[in-house]
Design a protein around this motif. Structure first.
Motif, PDB file in Angstrom:
ATOM      1  N   THR A  54       0.680  -1.250   0.124  1.00 29.28           N
ATOM      2  CA  THR A  54      -0.344  -0.060  -0.094  1.00 29.28           C
ATOM      3  C   THR A  54       0.931   1.126   0.092  1.00 29.28           C
ATOM      4  O   THR A  54       1.812   1.651   0.612  1.00 29.28           O
ATOM      5  N   ILE A  55       0.486   2.251  -0.845  1.00 31.25           N
ATOM      6  CA  ILE A  55       1.041   3.412  -0.657  1.00 31.25           C
ATOM      7  C   ILE A  55      -0.181   4.681  -0.478  1.00 31.25           C
ATOM      8  O   ILE A  55      -1.395   4.224  -0.872  1.00 31.25           O
ATOM      9  N   GLY A  56       0.130   5.849   0.058  1.00 34.25           N
ATOM     10  CA  GLY A  56      -1.042   6.495   0.295  1.00 34.25           C
ATOM     11  C   GLY A  56      -0.736   7.954   0.869  1.00 34.25           C
ATOM     12  O   GLY A  56       0.440   8.400   0.903  1.00 34.25           O
ATOM     13  N   MET A  57      -1.864   8.650   1.509  1.00 34.54           N
ATOM     14  CA  MET A  57      -1.612   9.860   1.776  1.00 34.54           C
ATOM     15  C   MET A  57      -2.340   9.981   3.169  1.00 34.54           C
ATOM     16  O   MET A  57      -3.625   9.550   3.321  1.00 34.54           O
ATOM     17  N   GLY A  89       2.721   0.797   3.402  1.00 34.60           N
ATOM     18  CA  GLY A  89       2.364  -0.327   4.174  1.00 34.60           C
ATOM     19  C   GLY A  89       2.421  -1.702   3.465  1.00 34.60           C
ATOM     20  O   GLY A  89       2.886  -1.770   2.335  1.00 34.60           O
ATOM     21  N   ILE A  90       2.515  -2.687   4.172  1.00 31.87           N
ATOM     22  CA  ILE A  90       2.465  -3.957   3.799  1.00 31.87           C
ATOM     23  C   ILE A  90       1.567  -4.857   4.484  1.00 31.87           C
ATOM     24  O   ILE A  90       1.154  -4.661   5.733  1.00 31.87           O
ATOM     25  N   GLY A  91       1.098  -5.959   3.854  1.00 32.02           N
ATOM     26  CA  GLY A  91       0.298  -6.898   4.751  1.00 32.02           C
ATOM     27  C   GLY A  91       0.476  -8.438   4.152  1.00 32.02           C
ATOM     28  O   GLY A  91       0.847  -8.743   2.989  1.00 32.02           O
ATOM     29  N   ILE A  92      -0.521  -9.124   4.821  1.00 33.61           N
ATOM     30  CA  ILE A  92      -0.661 -10.320   4.323  1.00 33.61           C
ATOM     31  C   ILE A  92      -1.960 -10.863   4.791  1.00 33.61           C
ATOM     32  O   ILE A  92      -2.553 -10.441   6.051  1.00 33.61           O
ATOM     33  N   ASP A 218      -6.613  -1.757  -5.724  1.00 34.59           N
ATOM     34  CA  ASP A 218      -7.430  -1.451  -4.654  1.00 34.59           C
ATOM     35  C   ASP A 218      -7.425   0.026  -4.311  1.00 34.59           C
ATOM     36  O   ASP A 218      -6.252   0.471  -4.162  1.00 34.59           O
ATOM     37  N   LEU A 219      -8.414   0.989  -4.405  1.00 33.84           N
ATOM     38  CA  LEU A 219      -8.461   2.257  -4.305  1.00 33.84           C
ATOM     39  C   LEU A 219      -9.323   2.462  -3.102  1.00 33.84           C
ATOM     40  O   LEU A 219     -10.653   2.100  -3.170  1.00 33.84           O
ATOM     41  N   LEU A 256      -6.085   8.088   2.342  1.00 39.09           N
ATOM     42  CA  LEU A 256      -6.294   7.776   0.890  1.00 39.09           C
ATOM     43  C   LEU A 256      -5.417   6.584   0.731  1.00 39.09           C
ATOM     44  O   LEU A 256      -4.055   6.813   0.917  1.00 39.09           O
ATOM     45  N   LEU A 257      -5.796   5.391   0.154  1.00 43.25           N
ATOM     46  CA  LEU A 257      -5.093   4.204  -0.009  1.00 43.25           C
ATOM     47  C   LEU A 257      -5.172   3.583  -1.213  1.00 43.25           C
ATOM     48  O   LEU A 257      -6.182   3.434  -1.588  1.00 43.25           O
ATOM     49  N   PHE A 258      -4.012   3.383  -1.907  1.00 43.88           N
ATOM     50  CA  PHE A 258      -3.914   2.870  -3.040  1.00 43.88           C
ATOM     51  C   PHE A 258      -3.017   1.462  -2.857  1.00 43.88           C
ATOM     52  O   PHE A 258      -1.780   1.484  -2.529  1.00 43.88           O
ATOM     53  N   SER A 259      -3.542   0.307  -3.139  1.00 42.09           N
ATOM     54  CA  SER A 259      -3.103  -1.049  -2.965  1.00 42.09           C
ATOM     55  C   SER A 259      -3.155  -2.014  -3.930  1.00 42.09           C
ATOM     56  O   SER A 259      -3.836  -1.895  -5.082  1.00 42.09           O
ATOM     57  N   GLY A 260      -1.999  -2.947  -4.079  1.00 37.20           N
ATOM     58  CA  GLY A 260      -2.042  -3.932  -4.830  1.00 37.20           C
ATOM     59  C   GLY A 260      -2.163  -5.332  -3.986  1.00 37.20           C
ATOM     60  O   GLY A 260      -1.400  -5.519  -2.852  1.00 37.20           O
ATOM     61  N   ARG A 261      -2.978  -6.287  -4.501  1.00 40.96           N
ATOM     62  CA  ARG A 261      -3.163  -7.548  -3.868  1.00 40.96           C
ATOM     63  C   ARG A 261      -2.689  -8.668  -4.655  1.00 40.96           C
ATOM     64  O   ARG A 261      -2.933  -8.750  -5.670  1.00 40.96           O
TER      65      ARG A 261
END
Length: 276
Positions: A54-57, A89-92, A218-219, A256-261
Motif C-alpha cells: 500500500t501507498i497513500g496519503m 504499508g505491507i500486509g498478508i 484497490d483504491l 487515501l490508500l492505493f493497494s495491490g494484492r
C-alpha cells in the motif's frame, strides 16, 4: 459341465461390461457434454492467501490541546493542524470466501508537522507579561498495525465495492517540540522526544479491480482513530524548572490508500475432483 457353466458366466460378465461402457457416454451426452472429460470441475471456494502493498496519503486532524499552563489563565486556541504526509504499508491476508477477507497490515506514516497557535490573558498588564501568544510546533513520526476484516459487496464488470473495519496499535513519536512566545520573547522546548503507544481503530470503504485472477488493484478511503499524544516535560530557555507536557488529544486521520494484492495461490476447489 462345470467348464460350460464357467464359460457362460464369463460371457455374461463381458456382456454386462460392454453395456455399462456404452451407457456412460450416452448418459454424459444427455447432460450436454460430449464425454466425461468435458464435465467441468466444481466451482472454487474462493479461499486464497495474498500479499498486500500500500501507498497513500495521511490527512490527520488534532482534537483538543492541553498544557498545565492553560489552567492559570484565559487561553484561546486560534489554529491547529497536522500536515499531510505519505504512508507506506505491507500486509498478508486471506480471502476466506467470495464475500469475506481478513488481513494484518503494518504501516509507516511518515513525518508529519504539527502546528498550533494560541493566545492568553492571565489578568496582568497587557501588553506585557499579562498577555501573549504561543506558537507550538513538533514533528510526528508514527507506525500503525491493524487486524482488518472486509466485506466484498459483489462484482460488476470486474469492479468490487467493499466496506471494512480494523483494530490494532499505533506508536507515535513526538520530536523537536517548541513553544515560541513572540510578544514576550519567550521560548520553551521539550526536554526529550516522547513515544506514545495507543489503541487504534479504523473504518474502510473502497473499490477493487481484478487485473488478473491473481492480481487486484484497490483504491480505498480509511477513517483512522489514533488516540492522543503528549511531549516530555517542557523547559524554558532561561529557567531550569520543568513545566508540564504539551498534549494533543483525539487525533484522527482521513487516509487515501492505493493497494495491490497478489494471491499466492489460485482458489482451491471446494471438494476433490478426479484428474483427467
Amino acid at each position: 459341465m462345470r467348464i460350460s457353466r464357467v464359460c457362460a458366466l464369463v460371457g455374461a460378465a463381458v456382456s454386462a461390461a460392454v453395456l455399462a461402457v456404452s451407457f456412460a457416454p450416452a448418459q454424459a451426452a444427455d447432460l450436454g457434454y460430449g464425454s466425461v472429460k468435458d464435465i467441468p470441475p466444481p466451482a472454487p471456494s474462493g479461499r486464497a492467501w495474498y500479499l498486500k502493498g500500500t501507498i497513500g496519503m495521511t490527512n490527520s486532524e488534532p482534537g483538543g490541546l492541553w498544557t498545565g499552563e492553560y489552567a492559570s489563565g484565559d487561553f484561546s486556541i486560534h489554529h491547529k493542524d497536522i500536515k499531510s504526509a505519505p504512508l507506506y504499508g505491507i500486509g498478508i491476508g486471506v480471502e476466506h470466501s467470495r464475500w469475506l477477507r481478513f488481513d494484518i497490515t503494518g504501516e509507516y506514516r511518515g513525518k508529519q508537522h504539527f502546528v498550533a497557535h494560541d493566545s492568553y490573558n492571565n489578568g496582568g498588564p497587557c501588553p506585557g507579561s499579562g498577555c501573549g501568544t504561543n506558537d507550538h510546533s513538533a514533528n510526528l513520526e508514527s507506525w500503525l498495525g491493524l487486524f482488518n476484516a472486509y466485506i466484498d459487496l459483489g462484482t460488476w464488470h470486474g469492479v468490487t465495492p467493499y466496506v471494512g473495519g480494523g483494530v490494532g496499535l499505533t506508536s507515535i513519536t513526538t520530536m523537536g517540540y517548541k513553544d515560541i512566545n513572540v510578544p514576550t520573547g519567550g521560548f520553551a522546548y521539550a526536554v526529550n522526544d516522547k513515544t506514545t503507544t495507543n489503541f487504534a481503530w479504523a473504518l474502510y470503504a473502497g473499490l477493487s479491480y481484478d487485473v488478473t485472477d491473481r492480481f487486484t488493484l484497490d483504491l480505498g478511503y480509511r477513517y483512522t482513530d489514533l488516540g492522543s499524544i503528549k511531549t516530555s516535560a517542557v523547559r524554558t530557555y532561561d529557567d531550569p524548572e520543568l513545566l508540564s507536557p504539551f498534549e494533543v488529544h483525539d487525533i484522527v486521520s482521513h487516509d487515501l490508500l492505493f493497494s495491490g494484492r497478489f494471491r499466492l495461490d489460485r482458489p482451491a476447489p471446494s471438494y476433490p475432483v478426479a484428474f483427467k
